[in-house]
Design an enzyme around this catalytic site. Structure first.
Site, mmCIF file in Angstrom:
data_model
loop_
_atom_site.group_PDB
_atom_site.id
_atom_site.type_symbol
_atom_site.label_atom_id
_atom_site.label_comp_id
_atom_site.label_asym_id
_atom_site.label_seq_id
_atom_site.Cartn_x
_atom_site.Cartn_y
_atom_site.Cartn_z
ATOM 1 N N HIS A 185 1.171 9.042 -4.599
ATOM 2 C CA HIS A 185 -0.245 8.979 -4.270
ATOM 3 C C HIS A 185 -1.133 8.982 -5.504
ATOM 4 O O HIS A 185 -2.207 8.372 -5.503
ATOM 5 C CB HIS A 185 -0.638 10.160 -3.377
ATOM 6 C CG HIS A 185 -2.113 10.263 -3.128
ATOM 7 N ND1 HIS A 185 -2.778 9.325 -2.365
ATOM 8 C CD2 HIS A 185 -3.049 11.116 -3.587
ATOM 9 C CE1 HIS A 185 -4.081 9.634 -2.338
ATOM 10 N NE2 HIS A 185 -4.249 10.701 -3.072
ATOM 11 N N CYS A 186 -0.722 9.642 -6.584
ATOM 12 C CA CYS A 186 -1.664 9.920 -7.673
ATOM 13 C C CYS A 186 -1.811 8.796 -8.695
ATOM 14 O O CYS A 186 -2.897 8.257 -8.891
ATOM 15 C CB CYS A 186 -1.245 11.205 -8.384
ATOM 16 S SG CYS A 186 -1.469 12.692 -7.387
ATOM 17 N N ILE A 187 -0.719 8.445 -9.376
ATOM 18 C CA ILE A 187 -0.852 7.600 -10.568
ATOM 19 C C ILE A 187 -1.352 6.191 -10.272
ATOM 20 O O ILE A 187 -2.134 5.644 -11.041
ATOM 21 C CB ILE A 187 0.476 7.543 -11.349
ATOM 22 C CG1 ILE A 187 0.997 8.955 -11.584
ATOM 23 C CG2 ILE A 187 0.291 6.871 -12.690
ATOM 24 C CD1 ILE A 187 2.330 8.992 -12.300
#
Length: 441
Positions: A272-274
């Site tokens: 989800h983040c990078i």
């Protein structure tokens, strides 16, 4: 009011509500429960709520034991009834913050949740956003919604803080309890209260001056990773043309005890983040007439990697005198990282899409994801099932692409059963039977 709430925390009678019971919210619920804090989970997904109440795991790496203990506990519960927000002292928001079709922040999940929380907000409650977002979200979006819906005032009637999640699904060395928690609050009392809450269950709290700073910390962490992954992805492409093994280079460079941090190339970014968070900062920077050229270039490199995998697959098939159009291609690994069932933003989806566009007959194998569940971005693959691992099945494909290097894959068997392997993870190192069998991508 603050002293009363701090005493409730000390007495372990401070009830914690967690909104969103996915890869962030569920481990957080378990972490507080482990310290005997009363926890109430909220989710619009009835199946997740039923799983918690019945002790059935729905996130593979978290295991059956945890779910069983939550189900049996009189200090934990889950519900789809948001009227029960009135029962808790703190509301922790763990909801998605994706990008929209224009690659700009999609804040609809945060906004909807804040409208709901605002409608039930009580005096003295603490509201904490854990979702990764752009600097300024708490002050510019969260607080105005909460105040307008409740008629209460932040800092006087209720408290607001921001503390970004730092989950790494499947990491056996660092679970939620062992990862320091950055905390920024809307006012000193909010910081103090939020830190006291996290101190009950987290190894260390790291207070910063305000919510905007805490939001910037999380963005910075993920930008750092995205930029460095883009660097090694670019090096991989360059060194491939020079007939240099980028993995050998990185392993050797990693022996330097200072001044170097190893990052590993791959077929693109997942999780989800990078793949998402850096674009939150580039979007916000435009408001201040600032350019983020370095970040945007890294994004271009990382998002181009699935196409590079296609280019290498074309070369590999061509070396075996086969066209892409009409060839049967198997992709190993749907999860975005090894040994988890997390397929959020997995680059494998883009690889599957490109293979289909090129006319290949496509299938995937992933023991962690036996069937593709519904996703926001890849609905067309919903219901697709993983093939079974067998010699007959593997030999039936013209090429195999290793997109995720799960540890339960028998790469020695793969080398025996497939004559054309495109390896994006250096998983076949030492297994190749001949130079034309394994292609780095």
């Amino acid at each position: 009011m603050l002293q009363e709430l701090l005493k409730k925390i000390d007495d372990k009678e401070f009830a914690i509500g967690i909104v969103g019971l996915g890869y962030v919210g569920l481990p957080l619920m378990w972490t507080f429960h482990n310290e005997n804090m009363p926890v109430l989970g909220f989710d619009i997904d009835k199946e997740k709520v039923n799983c918690i109440r019945e002790g059935r795991p729905y996130i593979k790496h978290l295991g059956k034991e945890m779910m069983g203990k939550l189900a049996q506990s009189d200090r934990a519960d889950a519900t789809t009834d948001f009227d029960r927000l009135a029962e808790v002292d703190a509301v922790l928001l763990c909801v998605p913050t994706p990008l929209d079709e224009h690659r700009e922040p999609d804040m609809q999940y945060v906004e909807r949740t804040c409208f709901t929380v605002g409608e039930h907000l009580q005096k003295g409650q603490l509201v904490i956003l854990e979702s990764t977002t752009y600097p300024g979200t708490t002050e510019e979006l969260i607080i105005p919604i909460l105040e307008s819906k409740s008629g209460l005032t932040s800092g006087e009637d209720f408290y607001v803080a921001y503390s970004p999640e730092r989950e790494d699904p499947g990491n056996v060395n660092f679970n939620t309890a062992k990862i320091p928690k950055v905390v920024g609050g809307h006012g000193e009392e909010a910081i103090r209260l939020a830190c006291a809450l996290y101190d009950t269950a987290i190894v260390q709290t790291v207070p910063v001056s305000d919510t905007k700073t805490a939001e910037a910390v999380k963005i910075t962490e993920n930008v750092f990773r995205a930029v460095n992954i883009a660097l090694v992805n670019e090096l991989k492409v360059v060194f491939q043309e020079m007939d240099i093994d980028v993995h050998e280079v990185l392993d050797a460079a990693d022996t330097k005890p200072f001044g170097f941090m190893k990052f590993v190339p791959g077929p693109g970014l997942g999780g989800h983040c990078i793949p998402i968070d850096p674009f939150y900062l580039t979007w916000k920077a435009r408001e201040y007439e600032q350019n983020t050229r370095f970040i945007e270039l890294a994004g271009e490199i990382n998002t181009s990697m699935p196409q590079y995998v296609m280019d290498q697959t074309l070369k590999a098939l061509n070396a075996h005198k086969k066209p892409m159009n009409g060839s049967r291609v198997l992709v190993l690994g749907l999860a975005y990282k090894p040994d988890v069932d997390d397929m959020r933003e997995s680059p494998t989806f883009k690889i599957l899409d490109l293979l289909k566009e090129y006319g290949a007959e496509v299938a995937y194998y992933d023991s962690h994801i036996p069937v593709i569940k519904p996703t926001r971005e890849h609905a067309e693959w919903t219901g697709t099932e993983s093939i079974a691992w067998s010699e007959e099945n593997i030999r039936s494909y013209d090429a195999v692409i290793i997109a995720t290097n799960h540890s339960d894959i028998d790469y020695e068997q793969l080398a025996e059963w497939s004559e054309c392997i495109i390896d994006t993870r250096d998983a076949m190192n030492g297994y190749a039977k001949n130079p034309e069998q394994v292609w780095q991508a």
